[in-house]
Design an enzyme around this catalytic site. Structure first.
Site: not given
Ligand code: UDX
Length: 458
Positions: A11, A86, A210, A255, A266
């Protein structure tokens, strides 16, 4: 503006580089001297598309600086961002000790007023507490100015963090005073030219937004993973169900991908923190507890599917494609591949893993003897090499080059033609035509009741 960003994690570093790109003078401060030395030498310590070039250019042009010294960085500062980690405490709560260390130092060393902005993901009420902590230090040295604290949560996704920062869906600013609201509005104006969604709210509302956003996305994923399990029992293809429900404009497509579970820095941490907050207030967090439980079960699924296919795993050669928690990053925090690796190592299997960028992080993370004994090999050069004489291929991260590989070449390499598709990137029918046993997630597989029993036992 003169901006100080404290913390050079995802970040902090992305925010600092993007603000510098807009012409601001930005100083990044971190207590990690090694990291600062790397950044000064032009080496960006994380893999994030577009970040290297941006950091390098702005550093060269004297707009982006790196230091371990907070105090001298604060001269004439207009905005100071707190972007420190955090992490989860053992009880699931967010550990905010670094945020308050920074607050105390700001109170001690700020030479004049500025706007302090919290970008770290923090429990509701933290901005108020940070403001009080700074005010206490200012009072001790009889400073004749006040420092307002605003909340400005970050929603960037790893792997497309620069893109997300430069063209955000929305910017949320939580403030309790006119000065910080006005400064932040003007700072973000150039990022919102195409999509002017700037949401002004209270600090507590910003902080909860958030957590609620991440928890909602994690809930969608766990929900789909549960529907996927049911699909396996019913002989249904969850991919059709995904399209069937995603096409409802009230639901949308994002998602809804079933897979081997969510990981990263996260979702797991934020879901746990929100559960902890609810419990602290005497509420049972039924939904989020189920979301987390489902994710734990889901991550065990890859191993269970392999075992069902191979019967036993001792001495088996398993090829693993993908170690990062998602494509586009070298981040392995809470990656499903790590849990699979651990189970396979304990079961006595030999694993040959390929990932284009995450191998170095895995080599640092896993017990040394796994690598020394050769039970685990890591390969960042050639995905086909790890398939030699493999009894099965497991796909744990959907890197783009995995999507349309050379199946003839793969078939020639492998001893058994079994593919455990943890990200549902292959079409079951064409896999059958290529001569592979394909096991996806929720794709109406046989052995359904056995799989369900094992999943429930996990
Ligand atoms: C996430 C949030 O999207 C972002 O807004 C926040 O600031 C931080 O956390 P990130 O952790 O970078 O971002 O990745 P993201 O693309 O959201 O995917 C998170 C996890 O979910 C990954 O392991 C991904 O493989 C999984 N995922 C995502 C699924 O299993 N299925 C989905 O449909 C989407």
């Amino acid at each position: 503006m003169r901006i100080v960003v404290i913390g050079t994690g995802y970040v902090g570093l992305v925010s600092a580089a993007c603000f510098a790109e807009m012409g601001h003078h930005v100083i990044c401060v971190d207590t990690n001297a090694e990291r600062i030395a790397q950044l000064r030498a032009g080496h960006v310590p994380i893999h994030e598309p577009g970040l290297d070039g941006m950091v390098h250019n702005n550093h060269q042009q004297n707009r982006l600086h790196f230091t371990t010294e907070l105090r001298p960085s604060l001269a004439n500062v207009d905005v100071c961002f707190i972007a420190v980690g955090t992490p989860s405490c053992a009880n699931g709560a967010a550990d905010t000790q670094h945020v308050f260390q920074v607050a105390e130092e700001l109170g001690k060393y700020l030479p004049s007023s500025c706007v302090v902005v919290n970008k770290s993901t923090v429990p509701v009420g933290t901005a108020e507490r940070v403001e009080r902590c700074i005010a206490e230090q200012l009072a001790l040295r009889h400073a004749a100015f006040a420092v307002p604290v605003a909340s400005n949560p970050e929603f960037l996704r790893e792997g497309c963090a620069v893109e997300d920062f430069m063209r955000p869906d929305r910017i949320i600013i939580g403030s309790a005073d006119a000065q910080s609201a006005q400064v932040l509005q003007s700072l973000y104006a150039p990022f919102l030219r195409k999509n002017p969604r700037l949401l002004m709210m209270g600090r507590r509302e910003a902080e909860l937004s958030k957590y609620a956003a991440n928890a909602m996305l994690a809930t969608r994923i766990s929900f789909m993973n549960e529907i996927a399990s049911l699909s396996e029992c019913l002989g249904v293809d969850v991919e059709s169900v995904r399209l069937g429900i995603g096409s409802d404009s009230r639901i949308g497509y994002d998602f809804l991908y079933a897979g081997c579970g969510y990981g990263g820095s996260c979702f797991p941490k934020d879901v746990r923190a929100l559960i902890h907050t609810s419990q602290r207030h005497g509420l049972s967090s039924h939904i989020l507890q189920a979301v987390e439980e489902r994710n734990t079960i889901q991550k065990a699924g890859l191993f269970i599917k392999l075992k069902l296919q191979l019967g036993y795993l001792e001495g088996r050669r398993i090829a693993l494609w993908g170690l990062a928690f998602k494509p586009g990053t070298d981040d392995i925090r809470e990656a499903p591949a790590l849990q699979l690796l651990e189970s396979l190592m304990h079961a006595g299997a030999h694993v040959h893993a390929y990932d284009p960028v995450a191998c170095a992080n895995v080599a640092e993370y896993v017990p040394k003897q796994w690598l020394d004994s050769g039970q685990l090999t890591l390969n960042a050069a050639d995905p086909y090499h790890v398939l030699e004489r493999a009894h099965a291929l497991v796909v744990a991260t959907e890197w783009k080059p995995f999507r349309q590989p050379d199946w003839k070449r793969i078939a020639a390499c492998m001893d058994k033609h079994i593919v455990i598709d943890g990200r549902n990137i292959y079409d079951p029918l064409s896999m059958q035509q290529h001569g592979f046993v394909h096991v996806g997630v929720g794709r109406g597989i046989a052995h359904s009741s056995e799989a369900a029993a094992l999943t429930n036992a996990a």
